[in-house]
Design an enzyme around this catalytic site. Sequence first.
Site, PDB file in Angstrom:
ATOM      1  N   ASP A  51    -116.820 -39.040  82.469  1.00  0.00           N
ATOM      2  CA  ASP A  51    -116.672 -37.755  81.851  1.00  0.00           C
ATOM      3  C   ASP A  51    -115.293 -37.239  81.899  1.00  0.00           C
ATOM      4  O   ASP A  51    -115.146 -35.996  81.360  1.00  0.00           O
ATOM      5  CB  ASP A  51    -117.741 -36.782  82.334  1.00  0.00           C
ATOM      6  CG  ASP A  51    -117.105 -36.390  83.883  1.00  0.00           C
ATOM      7  OD1 ASP A  51    -116.385 -37.076  84.575  1.00  0.00           O
ATOM      8  OD2 ASP A  51    -118.246 -35.849  84.660  1.00  0.00           O
ATOM      9  N   ASP A  55    -114.698 -37.593  90.658  1.00  0.00           N
ATOM     10  CA  ASP A  55    -115.926 -37.309  91.206  1.00  0.00           C
ATOM     11  C   ASP A  55    -116.097 -37.829  92.918  1.00  0.00           C
ATOM     12  O   ASP A  55    -114.951 -38.583  93.080  1.00  0.00           O
ATOM     13  CB  ASP A  55    -117.098 -37.795  90.591  1.00  0.00           C
ATOM     14  CG  ASP A  55    -116.694 -39.202  89.909  1.00  0.00           C
ATOM     15  OD1 ASP A  55    -116.351 -40.085  90.736  1.00  0.00           O
ATOM     16  OD2 ASP A  55    -117.070 -39.308  88.645  1.00  0.00           O
ATOM     17  N   ASP A 124    -112.517 -27.437 102.358  1.00  0.00           N
ATOM     18  CA  ASP A 124    -111.838 -26.165 101.950  1.00  0.00           C
ATOM     19  C   ASP A 124    -112.963 -25.228 102.108  1.00  0.00           C
ATOM     20  O   ASP A 124    -114.178 -25.388 101.465  1.00  0.00           O
ATOM     21  CB  ASP A 124    -111.501 -26.619 100.415  1.00  0.00           C
ATOM     22  CG  ASP A 124    -110.236 -25.831 100.152  1.00  0.00           C
ATOM     23  OD1 ASP A 124    -110.215 -24.627 100.679  1.00  0.00           O
ATOM     24  OD2 ASP A 124    -109.432 -26.292  99.316  1.00  0.00           O
ATOM     25  N   ASP A 226    -109.165 -20.751 102.826  1.00  0.00           N
ATOM     26  CA  ASP A 226    -108.613 -20.484 101.356  1.00  0.00           C
ATOM     27  C   ASP A 226    -108.392 -19.165 101.414  1.00  0.00           C
ATOM     28  O   ASP A 226    -109.192 -18.297 101.762  1.00  0.00           O
ATOM     29  CB  ASP A 226    -109.457 -20.806 100.258  1.00  0.00           C
ATOM     30  CG  ASP A 226    -108.596 -20.438  98.950  1.00  0.00           C
ATOM     31  OD1 ASP A 226    -107.873 -21.236  98.753  1.00  0.00           O
ATOM     32  OD2 ASP A 226    -109.170 -19.365  98.434  1.00  0.00           O
ATOM     33  N   GLU A 280    -104.864 -20.685 105.074  1.00  0.00           N
ATOM     34  CA  GLU A 280    -103.800 -20.975 103.949  1.00  0.00           C
ATOM     35  C   GLU A 280    -103.238 -19.468 103.993  1.00  0.00           C
ATOM     36  O   GLU A 280    -103.546 -18.641 104.042  1.00  0.00           O
ATOM     37  CB  GLU A 280    -104.513 -20.968 102.587  1.00  0.00           C
ATOM     38  CG  GLU A 280    -103.578 -21.402 101.535  1.00  0.00           C
ATOM     39  CD  GLU A 280    -104.086 -20.798 100.389  1.00  0.00           C
ATOM     40  OE1 GLU A 280    -103.247 -21.219  99.548  1.00  0.00           O
ATOM     41  OE2 GLU A 280    -104.846 -19.940 100.081  1.00  0.00           O
ATOM     42  N   HIS A 347    -101.766 -28.391  95.387  1.00  0.00           N
ATOM     43  CA  HIS A 347    -102.571 -28.067  94.109  1.00  0.00           C
ATOM     44  C   HIS A 347    -102.047 -26.727  93.433  1.00  0.00           C
ATOM     45  O   HIS A 347    -102.627 -26.520  92.192  1.00  0.00           O
ATOM     46  CB  HIS A 347    -104.012 -28.147  94.093  1.00  0.00           C
ATOM     47  CG  HIS A 347    -104.509 -27.030  95.120  1.00  0.00           C
ATOM     48  ND1 HIS A 347    -104.221 -26.988  96.422  1.00  0.00           N
ATOM     49  CD2 HIS A 347    -105.143 -25.900  94.627  1.00  0.00           C
ATOM     50  CE1 HIS A 347    -104.811 -25.898  96.923  1.00  0.00           C
ATOM     51  NE2 HIS A 347    -105.241 -25.124  95.896  1.00  0.00           N
ATOM     52  N   ASP A 348    -101.234 -26.123  94.130  1.00  0.00           N
ATOM     53  CA  ASP A 348    -100.838 -24.542  93.526  1.00  0.00           C
ATOM     54  C   ASP A 348     -99.340 -24.491  93.210  1.00  0.00           C
ATOM     55  O   ASP A 348     -98.622 -23.732  92.526  1.00  0.00           O
ATOM     56  CB  ASP A 348    -100.924 -23.497  94.612  1.00  0.00           C
ATOM     57  CG  ASP A 348    -102.332 -23.049  94.732  1.00  0.00           C
ATOM     58  OD1 ASP A 348    -103.234 -23.372  93.987  1.00  0.00           O
ATOM     59  OD2 ASP A 348    -102.838 -22.696  95.982  1.00  0.00           O
TER      60      ASP A 348
HETATM   61  O1  TEU Z   1    -104.394 -19.780  96.738  1.00  0.00           O
HETATM   62  C1  TEU Z   1    -104.148 -18.617  97.147  1.00  0.00           C
HETATM   63  C2  TEU Z   1    -102.938 -18.068  97.067  1.00  0.00           C
HETATM   64  O2  TEU Z   1    -102.361 -17.112  97.932  1.00  0.00           O
HETATM   65  C3  TEU Z   1    -102.456 -18.512  95.802  1.00  0.00           C
HETATM   66  O3  TEU Z   1    -102.555 -17.338  94.787  1.00  0.00           O
HETATM   67  C4  TEU Z   1    -100.775 -18.923  95.688  1.00  0.00           C
HETATM   68  O4  TEU Z   1    -100.220 -17.777  96.153  1.00  0.00           O
HETATM   69  C5  TEU Z   1    -100.668 -19.019  94.308  1.00  0.00           C
HETATM   70  O5  TEU Z   1    -101.562 -20.033  93.574  1.00  0.00           O
HETATM   71  C6  TEU Z   1     -99.355 -19.820  94.302  1.00  0.00           C
HETATM   72  O6  TEU Z   1     -99.069 -20.230  92.870  1.00  0.00           O
HETATM   73  C7  TEU Z   1    -105.718 -20.213  97.049  1.00  0.00           C
HETATM   74  C8  TEU Z   1    -105.853 -21.592  96.563  1.00  0.00           C
HETATM   75  O7  TEU Z   1    -105.230 -22.458  97.062  1.00  0.00           O
HETATM   76  C9  TEU Z   1    -105.764 -21.404  94.864  1.00  0.00           C
HETATM   77  O8  TEU Z   1    -105.895 -22.833  94.212  1.00  0.00           O
HETATM   78  C10 TEU Z   1    -106.915 -20.626  94.306  1.00  0.00           C
HETATM   79  O9  TEU Z   1    -106.515 -20.527  93.004  1.00  0.00           O
HETATM   80  C11 TEU Z   1    -106.643 -19.257  95.116  1.00  0.00           C
HETATM   81  O10 TEU Z   1    -106.708 -19.515  96.533  1.00  0.00           O
HETATM   82  C12 TEU Z   1    -108.027 -18.613  94.796  1.00  0.00           C
HETATM   83  O11 TEU Z   1    -109.004 -19.156  95.401  1.00  0.00           O
END
Ligand code: TEU
Length: 576
Positions: A51, A55, A124, A226, A280, A347-348
């Site tokens: 898909d 997964d 998480d 988170d 975090e 991932h951010d």
């Molecule tokens: O991120 C929290 C957070 O503080 C983010 O806003 C971060 O500073 C920003 O994405 C940087 O670009 C967590 C997760 O890691 C993120 O993936 C989620 O989108 C967010 O919380 C909401 O749950």
Amino acid sequence: MKIFLILTGVFLLIFSCADQGKKTSYEDRTWWKEGVIYQIYPRSFKDTDGDGIGDLKGVIEKLDYIKSLGVSMVWLNPIYSSPNADNGYDISDYRNIMKEFGTMDDFDSLLKGLHERDIKFVMDVVVNHSSDEHEWFKQSRSSRDNPYRDYYHWWPAEKGTPPYRYSLFDPKGDAWKYDSITNAYYLHYFSQKQPDLKWENPRVRQEVYDIMKFWADKGVDGFRLDAFQYAAKDTTFPVLPVGYEKNVIKYYGMGPNLHSYLKEMYEEVFSKYDVFAVSEGAGSTFEDAHSLVDADRNELQMAYHFEGMDVGNSLDRFQLKEFKEVYTKWDSAFAKKGWLSVFLANHDVPRMASKFGNDSPIFREASTKMLNTFILSMRGTPYCYYGDELGMTNIGFDSISQYQDIAAINGYKKVIDTGGDVTQYLASLKFLSRDNGRTPMQWDASEQAGFTTGTPWLPVNDNYKKINVAVENEDPESCLNHFKKMVQLRKDNPVFVYGKYTLLLPEHDQIYAYTRELDGEKMLIMLNFSPEVATVEIPVKKDLEELLMNNYQNVFLKDRVLSLEPYQAFIYKLKN
Ligand code: TEU
């Protein structure tokens, strides 16, 4: 008898001194300090049902690969049921698995498979907010006297417009969303589909502890909380200074009672299992960070601050001097107490090689190895974000239609609405967007890099034929094999985990050099962060004994002068 007692006493004294000596250098040894965490974005790791979305069965299929890396913990981004407004960071059922990812049976098999391989699992936990599709929120919004009303923050419209609160993901930047059903506004620090839970309500807290226990009883070994620094709020919602949103962490982080919630969570959950928890975000000062994780406080165990990654969060190339300063000050602030995470990506943010290294074809490999040498030779628990062991790079989209990330899409709407500079915004997204770090894992040179037989939810990077697991496995000099060697080196030498860190050459604008030392053993780490040769005298008095790691064939050394090739990184053991 007397002699026996005296001898026993002497023996015990010697033994306890030796033991104490050990304690000062190794502090309190624990598995989560000594391991390496591998972070997997499950949506992008391996798809087994065609898909286009990764997964849990995909992760199971790759367990031997994960084991081969030598890592000892795996952190998966959220896998709970979710409508995926923010790829799983909007949870609609905390006791179920997202249907795209599989079933609870898959989860149980995954956990079993990890444990059979001696790998721990980090869950998480997203509880600053839930999804607006969670049953709690559906109930809460249905009427003002619903028993779940107080699970979220509501502002009745008859009180007027609520005091401005900035939202990180809202297209208008407004964290209050009007809901006509009950003529009230609800609070969402992130998107409208992520209403903030009201931690001030003891029932909410109990629900969360029960959820955490549900997973701990299944056998998870750690929790990543988170955005938890934002959970506690001043529910009177005072007016905040104009422009406060430029420093969100200062105003949203570490709210009233956060510590009492964490102490309660420790009592209710962490103290009952052999688990650790990492927050975090770590507030805005060292004091904040210490107040969250110092062992004697019984709250969290590991801090995850953003300052290291915030260096270079612009289109300008990052400054090495600032980078060194940040890592050095955090290390010294945590030298005696507390424990840090060490990472250059997640991932951010963009890909590590593109942001802190150099993703041009000639330097990508050397710079990736150099960055992995850094992460794996620093004090703290190292995190490797999936694909960084291969040197995966930013995808660099040009058009807004290519993005999937809610932060990018809503940010774009905001720029349009406010008449901002769209060209500038797109240029910054191309380099900094979160989607850069979320493209599918590159397994081999087959179509879609072996990630899926269908159409991937986010395109595979064009460079997958060269940068992939299959190719890199075969090449002893690859980034992948360098990563494995570095993990092994760290495992074999506790000096990299616990040893004292000392910065050398603080003013050098190409080289990051430092030593790590423990119990008379001393290592010299030298990293050239530039695309030019860097020449410098050996920055320590001691002689070099043994080259333990090098990302080039040779080290050029003449009369104690070293010449480091572009992005060269090596580690020497020093003579005593
Ligand atoms: O991120 C929290 C957070 O503080 C983010 O806003 C971060 O500073 C920003 O994405 C940087 O670009 C967590 C997760 O890691 C993120 O993936 C989620 O989108 C967010 O919380 C909401 O749950």
